[in-house]
Structure formats: structure tokens, C-alpha cells
Design an enzyme around this catalytic site. Structure first.
Site, mmCIF file in Angstrom:
data_model
loop_
_atom_site.group_PDB
_atom_site.id
_atom_site.type_symbol
_atom_site.label_atom_id
_atom_site.label_comp_id
_atom_site.label_asym_id
_atom_site.label_seq_id
_atom_site.Cartn_x
_atom_site.Cartn_y
_atom_site.Cartn_z
ATOM 1 N N ASN A 133 0.412 -1.289 -0.234
ATOM 2 C CA ASN A 133 0.000 -0.060 0.371
ATOM 3 C C ASN A 133 1.138 1.317 -0.116
ATOM 4 O OD1 ASN A 133 0.838 -0.318 2.453
ATOM 5 N ND2 ASN A 133 -1.569 0.601 3.720
ATOM 6 N N LYS A 156 12.862 -7.282 1.559
ATOM 7 C CA LYS A 156 11.657 -7.534 0.713
ATOM 8 C C LYS A 156 10.211 -7.137 0.362
ATOM 9 C CE LYS A 156 8.494 -10.820 0.438
ATOM 10 N NZ LYS A 156 7.265 -10.472 -0.348
ATOM 11 N N GLU A 231 4.387 -3.948 12.600
ATOM 12 C CA GLU A 231 3.621 -2.777 12.309
ATOM 13 C C GLU A 231 2.357 -3.669 11.413
ATOM 14 O OE1 GLU A 231 0.943 -0.447 11.313
ATOM 15 O OE2 GLU A 231 2.674 0.808 9.745
ATOM 16 N N LEU A 232 1.109 -3.601 12.801
ATOM 17 C CA LEU A 232 0.293 -4.680 11.583
ATOM 18 C C LEU A 232 -1.170 -3.869 11.569
ATOM 19 C CD1 LEU A 232 1.039 -7.604 14.684
ATOM 20 C CD2 LEU A 232 2.211 -6.705 12.115
ATOM 21 N N CYS A 265 -3.302 1.466 6.947
ATOM 22 C CA CYS A 265 -3.932 0.788 8.015
ATOM 23 C C CYS A 265 -3.905 1.883 9.289
ATOM 24 C CB CYS A 265 -2.895 0.362 8.827
ATOM 25 S SG CYS A 265 -0.621 0.974 8.779
ATOM 26 N N GLU A 365 -10.630 -5.219 10.321
ATOM 27 C CA GLU A 365 -10.268 -4.207 9.239
ATOM 28 C C GLU A 365 -10.702 -4.350 7.950
ATOM 29 O OE1 GLU A 365 -6.409 -4.574 8.474
ATOM 30 O OE2 GLU A 365 -5.916 -3.039 8.601
#
Ligand code: ADP
Length: 462
Positions: A133, A156, A231-232, A265, A365
Site C-alpha cells: 500500500n 522483501k 506494524e500490523l 492501516c 479491518e
């Protein structure tokens, strides 16, 4: 050798076919990164700062070209890609300065014949896994502090958006970073992740992405006890109090909700609006959402680009259908514009009224341009709804009443709080979440800490 195909989500065109790194390719890169660390860690912070600044200059000098690559592979409007690059660069220049402030301390000893010192040193090689994103900024806010601290860095990128990253890593080398100090790996997350987590050459994993993958990386890394930054996911509440300036709130709500087609997020995901102003808010917000133009991000009149892929699209449509089945009213949008043959997945900006807490969209979410609006009449009820998910990344509230504002600030369990501010992200502030939204912070003075070890030295027999 297996290949990775990269498509333009706005047109379905094939953009590139890339060879994927095999397990032994990745292991060789990790070994090289570890070897490079032995000299890189001892470079002067001024040298590291100069390279970070040079990298930043090169990205800015090439920003039109890199932004085009980003819009082509990610779908976001070109002006958002340019904005992201400017933001991405700010992490490099901020940490070029912070490199010079990696201080230790001295501690008074209990006896006069000792001296006690604390020093800081780079953790080692850092392996980063980044999402699609924000293909540039999610990398630089890891690479900036890691390289400033003296760590070597291997990244990655997400399978959907590797091209921006490849270009940024080329520019890092052009700026003067040695090849093995900044490296890139191309491959599927499920293949690369376990090689990173198992490697003795990786001392830290830093990840931005979904909560399930983050949990998996934490558990896989237990065997080698790595440092972790996570960072979820998020599910940001956006609380509108009865005294708020609604016209201003609408500008913030539209920017926060529909930026990047709602695929961030920290996007406002749950609009929790006081009963006294919900009619006015809903009417104005719906009109503003309907005025947004959906299309190819290369068209400068586009406000909302495509969703990244079919998986993301299907989840958004499921949430809309679930809400409809449970009684929500579609006030704007509600349509999926998938073209399966081409492989393009647009969704019109969608506003949902008559929302109830049992709808999936209020607990899962949302990664798309969908805005559910729910009413409250008591501030504690709004706080309960806001805190009522496992997430705790960003929260927003709008009020000019300072007591109400401080009360909300005290009671919202979120790492980032915007008070009359829908766009709070900057390089100089700590970004990260409570609860299952993550571990650690990126940005600000906090953002370099996770890349440093603390070493205590006791000098005796004086
Ligand atoms: P999304 O579902 O939004 O794509 P993910 O968390 O799956 O979010 O993806 C974020 C990043 O995590 C991407 O770079 C992806 O390749 C990577 N990833 C996915 N699965 C794994 C895994 N099992 N191990 C390590 N990385 C993974």
C-alpha cells in the site's frame, strides 16, 4: 527458476516478469549482508548521514519517474505517489540527523574505584518485509533508522509492488551505499519469510502488514530470539462530537477515508458520530464521497484508484454485502466494478448508514473505500465502540471542547491519536499501535531505538 509477474491494477496490463530469488540466493544475500555489517557498523555516523542524504536527493531528483512506477504497480493517483515519495524521503533525512545523536551515558558507581558506562551499538543485519500500500515509505522508515544506526538492511517488497522498491535500492547504490549494505529480495512472502526468520545472520525482523502474518513471524523468530518490530492492522475510529465544525470534519474524513482507495492501516474505518450532528455529517459526507472520481491513477482527475487485487476486492465486497444483509442502507456507491477478464478491481466510494455493531465491517479491518456511519449519544459509549476491537493503531476525534478532547485522549487505547487532524503521519513522530496493531514504533526519536543494542561497561580496579 520461478517468476513473479507484476500487473497494473488499473488496466490489467503486465508490467514486468521478474526472476524470484531461490532459498539459496536469499541465504547467500544474508551471508553477504552479515559480512558487510562487520565493516559498515564501524563507519562514522557522519558518513552514514551523508549517504542517507544523498539517497534522499536522488529519490527527489527522480521522483516523477519513480512515482509513475508506483502508480502503475499500486494504482494510487500520481499525486499521491509523489506525496508518498516526499514523505518517504523525510525518513531518510530525519534519520541522517538522528544518526548523530546516538548517545550513551555514565552512571555513578557505588564505590569510587569503578566507572560505569552505557554505550549503544548497531543490532546487526535487519530483514524487512513490506506491504504494497505504501511501496516506498514503508521501506524508508525502516531503512532510514537501520542504516543510520549502522545496521545492514535487506528488504522483501510485496509481490504486487516490487518495482518501486527495486528502483529505490538501485538509487541507494547510486548514492554510494555498498551493494551488500542495502539489498533486495524478490519472492513470495511465504517462501522468503521462513528463510529470514531461521537465519542466524538476521538479528532483527521489521514488518509492516497484516496481523496474522505478523503473528506468524513473531512465532517463527522465537527459535533464534530475534528483535521484532511489527506494524500490523488497524481499524481506526473517527469520532465526531456534537460541537465539531462539520465542514472541516468532512475535509478530514474524506482525506483520511479515501486516500489510497481506503487501503491504509490508519484510514478512518468507523465513523462514530454524535446523534445531534449525524444527519448533517451524513448528508455532507455522502455528497463529498459521491463527488470523488474513480479511475486510473495516471489520469490527473482521478481521486480513487483501483483496489490492489482480487483478494482485497472480494473482502471489501463481502463486507458491503454483509452490512446490507444486516440492514445497512447504501447512501453512496456500494458497487463493485470488477472486470475479471482484465483483472481490474475498482469499487465506488461507499457510504453505509443504519450501521450496527454486529456487522463484520465494525470489527474486521476494512481495506477499501467504504465508510460505515454509526450514531452515539454518550461519549463513554463512543469510546467503548472505538476501543472494542483487537486493534489499537490510529484514532481520530473532532471537538473544540478541550475537556471532551482531553477525556478522549486519556481513554482511547491507540498509539496514534488525531485531535481535529485526519492526517497525523510525519517522520518526526512515533508511529505504531497498541494491542494487536503491533510492537514498537517507527519515526521520531523512538524509531531508531529498535536498531540499537545497549551495552553496559563496568571499569573496575581504579
Ligand atoms: P496483505 O494481505 O494486505 O497483502 P500481508 O501481511 O499478506 O498483507 O502482506 C504484507 C507482506 O507480508 C508482503 O510483503 C507479503 O509478501 C508478506 N508475507 C505474506 N505472507 C508471509 C509469510 N508467511 N511470511 C513472511 N512474509 C509474508
Amino acid at each position: 527458476m520461478s517468476e513473479l509477474k507484476v500487473f497494473n491494477p488499473a488496466t490489467g496490463d503486465l508490467l514486468a516478469t521478474l526472476p524470484m530469488d531461490t532459498t539459496s540466493d536469499i541465504e547467500a544475500k544474508l551471508k553477504a549482508g552479515h559480512a558487510a555489517f562487520q565493516t559498515w557498523k564501524s563507519t562514522s555516523v557522519y558518513e552514514r548521514a551523508a549517504l542517507l542524504n544523498r539517497w534522499a536527493e536522488l529519490i527527489l531528483a527522480n521522483k516523477e519517474d519513480v512515482a509513475k512506477i508506483m502508480t502503475e504497480e499500486n494504482g494510487k493517483p500520481l499525486r499521491e505517489s509523489i506525496g508518498e515519495l516526499v514523505n518517504a524521503v523525510s525518513y531518510l533525512t530525519w534519520y541522517a540527523e538522528e544518526a548523530k545523536r546516538i548517545y550513551g551515558r555514565t552512571i555513578p558507581a557505588s564505590t569510587t574505584n569503578k566507572r560505569l558506562l552505557v554505550t549503544r551499538q548497531a543490532i546487526g543485519q535487519v530483514a524487512a518485509i513490506t506491504p504494497w500500500n505504501f511501496p516506498a515509505a514503508m521501506m524508508t522508515r525502516k531503512a532510514g533508522p537501520a542504516l543510520a544506526a549502522g545496521c545492514t538492511f535487506i528488504v522483501k517488497p510485496a509481490e504486487d509492488t516490487p518495482l518501486t522498491m527495486i528502483r529505490l535500492v538501485e538509487l541507494a547504490h547510486e548514492a554510494g551505499f555498498p551493494q551488500d549494505v542495502v539489498q533486495c529480495v524478490i519472492g513470495a512472502g511465504s517462501a522468503v519469510g521462513p528463510v529470514f526468520t531461521a537465519s542466524e545472520y538476521v538479528r532483527k525482523i521489521t514488518f509492516t502488514g497484516s496481523t496474522p502474518v505478523g503473528k506468524r513471524l513473531i512465532s517463527e523468530s522465537a527459535a533464534t530470539v530475534k528483535h521484532m518490530s511489527m506494524e500490523l492492522g488497524g481499524h481506526a475510529p473517527f469520532i465526531v462530537c456534537e460541537d465539531a465544525d462539520i465542514d472541516f470534519v468532512i475535509t478530514q474524513a474524506i482525506a483520511s477515508k479515501f486516500r489510497n482507495a481506503g487501503q491504509t492501516c490508519i484510514c478512518a474505518n468507523r465513523f462514530i458520530v454524535h446523534e445531534a450532528v449525524i444527519a448533517e455529517f451524513t448528508e455532507k459526507f455522502t455528497a463529498a464521497a459521491k463527488a470523488l472520481k474513480v479511475g486510473n491513477g495516471m489520469d490527473e482527475t482521478t481521486d480513487v484508484g483501483p483496489l490492489i487485487n482480487k483478494k482485497g476486492y472480494d473482502k471489501v465486497i463481502e463486507q458491503i454485502n454483509d452490512a446490507k444483509a444486516k440492514g445497512a442502507t447504501i447512501l453512496a456507491g456500494g458497487e463493485g466494478l470488477a472486470d475479471e477478464a482484465k483483472g481490474t478491481y475498482f469499487v465506488t466510494p461507499t457510504v453505509l448508514g443504519n450501521v450496527t455493531l454486529d456487522m463484520d465491517i465494525m470489527s474486521e479491518e476494512t481495506f477499501g473505500p467504504v465508510a460505515p456511519i454509526i450514531a452515539y449519544n454518550d461519549l463513554d459509549e463512543a469510546i467503548k465502540i472505538a476501543n472494542g476491537t483487537p486493534f489499537g493503531l490510529a484514532a481520530y476525534f473532532f471537538t473544540d471542547n478541550y475537556k471532551r478532547g482531553i477525556y478522549l485522549q486519556d481513554h482511547l487505547d491507540f498509539g496514534i491519536v488525531g485531535w481535529n487532524d485526519g492526517l497525523p503521519t510525519l517522520a518526526q513522530v512515533p508511529f505504531g499501535g497498541f494491542k494487536e496493531s503491533g510492537l514498537g514504533r517507527e519515526g521520531g526519536i523512538e524509531g531508531i531505538e529498535p536498531y540499537l543494542e545497549t551495552k553496559y561497561l563496568s571499569i573496575g580496579q581504579l
